[in-house]
Design a protein around this motif. Sequence first.
Motif, short mmCIF file in Angstrom:
data_model
loop_
_atom_site.label_atom_id
_atom_site.label_comp_id
_atom_site.label_asym_id
_atom_site.label_seq_id
_atom_site.Cartn_x
_atom_site.Cartn_y
_atom_site.Cartn_z
N VAL A 107 0.77 -1.18 -0.07
CA VAL A 107 -0.12 0.05 0.03
C VAL A 107 0.71 1.46 -0.09
CG1 VAL A 107 -1.81 -1.28 1.23
CG2 VAL A 107 -0.03 -0.03 2.67
N ASP A 108 2.17 1.23 -0.12
CA ASP A 108 3.14 2.23 -0.03
C ASP A 108 3.79 2.69 -1.48
OD1 ASP A 108 5.10 4.01 0.30
OD2 ASP A 108 6.16 3.10 2.01
N PRO A 109 3.21 3.70 -2.06
CA PRO A 109 3.45 3.86 -3.36
C PRO A 109 5.09 4.18 -3.63
CG PRO A 109 2.41 5.80 -2.43
CD PRO A 109 2.32 4.48 -1.64
N PHE A 110 5.68 4.55 -2.39
CA PHE A 110 6.93 5.14 -2.54
C PHE A 110 8.11 3.81 -2.64
CE2 PHE A 110 5.27 8.86 0.02
CZ PHE A 110 5.32 9.59 -1.09
N TRP A 111 7.34 2.91 -2.03
CA TRP A 111 8.14 1.60 -2.14
C TRP A 111 8.36 0.97 -3.48
CZ3 TRP A 111 11.12 -1.09 1.20
CH2 TRP A 111 11.43 -2.45 1.02
N GLN A 112 7.20 1.25 -4.38
CA GLN A 112 7.30 0.70 -5.61
C GLN A 112 8.02 1.53 -6.56
OE1 GLN A 112 5.25 -2.03 -4.89
NE2 GLN A 112 4.53 -1.06 -3.17
N ASN A 113 8.50 2.80 -6.45
CA ASN A 113 9.14 3.35 -7.49
C ASN A 113 10.25 4.46 -6.58
OD1 ASN A 113 9.36 6.00 -9.15
ND2 ASN A 113 8.02 4.94 -10.26
N ASP A 114 11.52 3.90 -7.38
CA ASP A 114 12.61 4.85 -6.73
C ASP A 114 12.49 6.18 -7.25
OD1 ASP A 114 13.56 2.28 -6.35
OD2 ASP A 114 14.99 2.15 -7.63
N LEU A 115 12.28 6.81 -8.20
CA LEU A 115 12.04 8.17 -8.61
C LEU A 115 11.07 8.96 -7.56
CD1 LEU A 115 13.42 10.58 -10.44
CD2 LEU A 115 11.63 9.75 -12.07
N LEU A 116 10.00 8.29 -7.70
CA LEU A 116 8.77 9.05 -6.86
C LEU A 116 9.23 9.03 -5.22
CD1 LEU A 116 6.01 10.08 -6.82
CD2 LEU A 116 5.30 7.76 -6.22
N ASN A 117 10.09 8.12 -4.75
CA ASN A 117 10.54 8.10 -3.35
C ASN A 117 11.51 9.16 -3.09
OD1 ASN A 117 10.93 6.77 -0.54
ND2 ASN A 117 12.84 6.47 -1.48
N ALA A 118 12.52 9.29 -4.09
CA ALA A 118 13.55 10.18 -4.03
C ALA A 118 13.02 11.70 -4.03
CB ALA A 118 14.55 9.91 -5.17
N ILE A 119 12.18 12.05 -4.76
CA ILE A 119 11.63 13.33 -5.04
C ILE A 119 10.53 13.82 -4.02
CG2 ILE A 119 10.07 14.78 -6.73
CD1 ILE A 119 11.22 12.97 -9.14
N LEU A 120 9.60 12.81 -3.60
CA LEU A 120 8.53 13.19 -2.77
C LEU A 120 8.76 12.86 -1.32
CD1 LEU A 120 5.40 12.63 -5.02
CD2 LEU A 120 6.85 14.78 -4.55
N ASN A 121 9.52 11.87 -1.15
CA ASN A 121 9.55 11.12 0.30
C ASN A 121 10.86 11.07 0.86
OD1 ASN A 121 8.37 9.40 2.34
ND2 ASN A 121 9.67 7.86 1.58
N ASP A 122 11.85 10.86 0.32
CA ASP A 122 13.35 10.79 0.83
C ASP A 122 14.48 11.54 0.00
OD1 ASP A 122 15.22 9.65 2.50
OD2 ASP A 122 15.21 7.57 2.07
N PRO A 123 14.61 12.69 0.10
CA PRO A 123 15.52 13.48 -0.64
C PRO A 123 17.18 13.10 -0.32
CG PRO A 123 14.07 15.03 0.30
CD PRO A 123 13.77 13.57 1.01
N ALA A 124 17.30 12.27 0.82
CA ALA A 124 18.47 11.82 1.08
C ALA A 124 19.09 11.03 0.06
CB ALA A 124 18.57 11.29 2.56
N THR A 125 18.25 10.17 -0.60
CA THR A 125 18.64 9.28 -1.64
C THR A 125 19.69 10.04 -2.80
OG1 THR A 125 16.19 8.27 -1.60
CG2 THR A 125 17.72 7.87 -3.62
#
Length: 353
Positions: free
Chosen positions: A185-203
């Motif tokens: 149910v976590d969209p950030f788990w499925q997509n590296d780019l989406l996670n880096a931009i919106l959830n975890d800029p430390a990436t």
Amino acid sequence: MRRVIIVISLITFLIASTPTPGHALFSMGCPANPATMLMVLTNSIATLYNVLPIKIGAIPIAPFPGAYETKSSWPLPICFCLRPPLFIPFPGMAISHWEPIEGYEVVKIPFCFPALGFDIPITQAVSRGLLAGKEADSLSNGKHQAAFAQVHQLTYEVWRVIRLFMDFVCLTPMGEIDVSYITEVDPFWQNDLLNAILNDPATLLFANPIAQLACMVDAARAALPKVGKPIDILFWCMGSWGSVYPATGHTADEQGYTCGNLAIANKQLYRSLTGKIITTGKPTVTGMCQPYIKPFWKKSQYSWLQLFPVVMGKRMPIGRASITWSYLKNPPVPGKCDHFVWMLYRKRECCAF
């Protein structure tokens, strides 16, 4: 625990007795059934000796030769903690052990729960879509592999499941078996780019070649026989398992899918710990007297043990080279391979009153 087994068995029986158009009882390839639930439970109880070594201060009273262990943060048998309301130092006994706190299901089929003995049937469109795990070539030459899987983080405190040592003050109160997080149910788990931009800029800071060079040192340290353990200050590294960044369900698995699978579980552990309460440290300061908040995880405080499909004998630290432990840990049995259940052990240091 008997109530949990009875309820799950009844649900499974009711689903089996009621055919659903377009769906099977269990998703194709998902090994989850009451037998796998019983296997995971039995293996978790049979391997409880991994709580050893138990120490009073720095003195082992119940040793476990060859087991992964860390240095005691308080070497003396007597410790002191400040207790309210007067905050006067009270003496206690410094006890340390390894406690099993969580189970991690890492599966290639969405909503497949081997440790709980059931799955949620889904349509083929979903199972073959972004939620489904895979192992595919990441480079055109086919020499490198990339793995993806879903993780179910379970509260799986074995002590309370078997009703053992319930009054021991140095056990973390958590409860029985429960599902604390699922990545489907976590969209950030499925997509590296989406996670880096919106959830975890430390990436952007750590998922690059320069930061990854430091992980070579961490890998070398974790690979040392007997005394090998990860370097805590290199929090973005997982030893020979790679990097926690990007903190998503994708990872490289040049060392084999078993190691890649555990690396994915380790990524979810990192996500769940960042900025959260942990329990280690020195008395009268932190940790042994009360939990405290730490911005990053302490890798050496955790170790892993495989429960399914093959049970391991000894837990191991984060980052240990897969050549020393992963052989035959993923039997090529159709419909059962590539699904894993891992037990997470945490070093617990306590000033017991």
